[in-house]
Design a protein around this motif. Structure first.
Motif, PDB file in Angstrom:
ATOM      1  N   ALA A 209       0.815  -1.218   0.000  1.00  0.00           N
ATOM      2  CA  ALA A 209       0.000   0.000   0.000  1.00  0.00           C
ATOM      3  C   ALA A 209       0.846   1.266   0.000  1.00  0.00           C
ATOM      4  O   ALA A 209       0.472   2.284  -0.596  1.00  0.00           O
ATOM      5  CB  ALA A 209      -0.935  -0.006   1.199  1.00  0.00           C
ATOM      6  N   ASN A 210       2.008   1.228   0.652  1.00  0.00           N
ATOM      7  CA  ASN A 210       2.863   2.421   0.688  1.00  0.00           C
ATOM      8  C   ASN A 210       3.763   2.530  -0.542  1.00  0.00           C
ATOM      9  O   ASN A 210       4.601   3.434  -0.637  1.00  0.00           O
ATOM     10  CB  ASN A 210       3.712   2.444   1.963  1.00  0.00           C
ATOM     11  CG  ASN A 210       4.624   1.235   2.083  1.00  0.00           C
ATOM     12  OD1 ASN A 210       4.831   0.498   1.118  1.00  0.00           O
ATOM     13  ND2 ASN A 210       5.169   1.022   3.263  1.00  0.00           N
ATOM     14  N   ASN A 211       3.611   1.540  -1.465  1.00  0.00           N
ATOM     15  CA  ASN A 211       4.328   1.558  -2.741  1.00  0.00           C
ATOM     16  C   ASN A 211       5.844   1.449  -2.594  1.00  0.00           C
ATOM     17  O   ASN A 211       6.598   1.826  -3.477  1.00  0.00           O
ATOM     18  CB  ASN A 211       3.986   2.827  -3.532  1.00  0.00           C
ATOM     19  CG  ASN A 211       4.212   2.629  -5.029  1.00  0.00           C
ATOM     20  OD1 ASN A 211       3.990   1.538  -5.549  1.00  0.00           O
ATOM     21  ND2 ASN A 211       4.669   3.671  -5.708  1.00  0.00           N
ATOM     22  N   GLN A 212       6.290   0.895  -1.470  1.00  0.00           N
ATOM     23  CA  GLN A 212       7.719   0.792  -1.221  1.00  0.00           C
ATOM     24  C   GLN A 212       8.265  -0.592  -1.572  1.00  0.00           C
ATOM     25  O   GLN A 212       9.331  -0.720  -2.161  1.00  0.00           O
ATOM     26  CB  GLN A 212       8.016   1.108   0.257  1.00  0.00           C
ATOM     27  CG  GLN A 212       7.725   2.540   0.652  1.00  0.00           C
ATOM     28  CD  GLN A 212       8.557   3.537  -0.114  1.00  0.00           C
ATOM     29  OE1 GLN A 212       9.772   3.401  -0.224  1.00  0.00           O
ATOM     30  NE2 GLN A 212       7.911   4.543  -0.677  1.00  0.00           N
ATOM     31  N   ASP A 213       7.540  -1.619  -1.183  1.00  0.00           N
ATOM     32  CA  ASP A 213       8.048  -2.980  -1.335  1.00  0.00           C
ATOM     33  C   ASP A 213       7.120  -3.818  -2.213  1.00  0.00           C
ATOM     34  O   ASP A 213       5.922  -3.565  -2.306  1.00  0.00           O
ATOM     35  CB  ASP A 213       8.178  -3.658   0.032  1.00  0.00           C
ATOM     36  CG  ASP A 213       9.054  -2.863   0.982  1.00  0.00           C
ATOM     37  OD1 ASP A 213      10.191  -2.539   0.599  1.00  0.00           O
ATOM     38  OD2 ASP A 213       8.588  -2.556   2.099  1.00  0.00           O
ATOM     39  N   ILE A 214       7.688  -4.847  -2.834  1.00  0.00           N
ATOM     40  CA  ILE A 214       6.878  -5.789  -3.594  1.00  0.00           C
ATOM     41  C   ILE A 214       5.992  -6.568  -2.619  1.00  0.00           C
ATOM     42  O   ILE A 214       6.437  -6.991  -1.550  1.00  0.00           O
ATOM     43  CB  ILE A 214       7.773  -6.753  -4.393  1.00  0.00           C
ATOM     44  CG1 ILE A 214       8.535  -5.975  -5.480  1.00  0.00           C
ATOM     45  CG2 ILE A 214       6.948  -7.871  -5.026  1.00  0.00           C
ATOM     46  CD1 ILE A 214       9.532  -6.811  -6.253  1.00  0.00           C
TER      47      ILE A 214
END
Length: 319
Positions: free
Chosen positions: A308-313
């Motif tokens: 959701a935070n677009n940081q990790d796969i």
């Protein structure tokens, strides 16, 4: 000019010898460069999987890897000296499948985190068939020693030319089975190809299949399918809303139903965060994580879906 040409030739020769040592004799190269020797544990301790021997090999691998890294080279990090290799090859030539498998597991355990060292050790003792490496990996998962042993036995039959069948037909079946998962010619494809051939050879040996007048078995597609399922752990095939099939390999020991149930649960828990499609993840292409085979991620177009935070796969873990 003549002296300069001779000097250049000598420099090129020395450079070539150094590159050869880096590739074929990493422990010898280390000794020449540092003045220190790589000390191997006794071969007798290695073959029985002695814990101190495993620890010593692991330490040697780390030492060689650090040495190569400090010099900016990609040389081999095989910790086995030429003497140890000779002793282990003598053991290997006479050892039954179960003892070979024990040695392979020692190599795998001691090289944890250094896959190139594992490959180099296996290649230097058992040859370059990828089936041996997968056999040890399967055995280490617990409960599948019978599968691993059958792979090793089958590989021995192939090397001894005691079983003969059409590898072209076998490879065609492998390519069809792994379609959409691994392409023909990739490293992972080759591992499963070699292992399936070996497992199949053992199945043929144990079966009542008949040979032709040249001693060659007719290709048994059903029996070879059993071999593919055994060495890969089986496939999970998901047909999405668009009518497109998506295939991945299941983790060892996970049934098709269990995989489907866990995917349904993952989809229900996470799809609400990615729009209005209730089957969002079930309609995407799944990809198995090579470093952690029981983890999968999803491709939305050409990019993996992220948290959701677009940081990790975002990974789905199957247990």
């Amino acid at each position: 000019p003549i002296f300069d040409a001779w000097k250049l030739q000598q420099m090129e020769s020395a450079h070539g010898e150094a590159l050869t040592r880096e590739k074929n004799d990493p422990t010898g190269n280390f000794s020449i460069a540092t003045g220190k020797d790589i000390i191997n544990p006794p071969a007798t301790a290695i073959v029985v999987g002695d814990q101190q021997a495993i620890g010593a090999l692991s330490s040697n691998i780390k030492q060689l890897a650090a040495f190569n890294s400090s010099r900016g080279i990609t040389g081999s990090d095989n910790p086995l000296t030429k003497q140890t290799q000779g002793e282990l090859k003598s053991f290997w030539a006479k050892a039954p499948a179960e003892q070979r498998l024990n040695l392979l597991q020692t190599f795998l355990t001691s090289s944890k985190g250094y896959p190139s060292a594992y490959k180099s050790m296996v290649d230097s003792i058992g040859g370059t068939s990828d089936s041996y490496r997968l056999a040890a990996s399967i055995a280490n998962r617990g409960g599948y020693n019978h599968v691993a042993t059958r792979i090793v036995k089958g590989q021995m039959l192939l090397e001894q030319k005691k079983v003969n069948f059409s590898t072209n037909e076998a490879d065609t079946a492998t390519t069809e089975y792994l379609d959409g998962i691994y392409r023909n010619g990739t490293a992972q494809y080759n591992i499963y190809r070699d292992s399936a051939r070996a497992y199949y050879a053992e199945l043929l040996q144990q079966s009542e299949a008949k040979k032709d007048d040249k001693g060659k078995y007719a290709f048994d597609k059903e029996l070879y399918s059993d071999a593919l399922i055994a060495v890969t752990g089986g496939r999970y095939i998901q047909d999405n809303w668009f009518g497109v099939s998506n295939s991945v390999l299941r983790p060892y020991g996970v049934t098709d139903k269990s995989f489907r149930d866990q995917l349904d649960s993952f989809n229900s828990l996470n799809s609400r965060n990615y729009g209005t499609d209730r089957d969002y993840f079930k309609n995407l292409k799944m990809v198995q994580d090579q470093k952690t085979p029981n983890r999968y991620y999803f491709m939305d177009g050409t990019k993996p879906v992220r948290t959701a935070n677009n940081q990790d796969i975002l990974f789905m873990t199957i247990r």
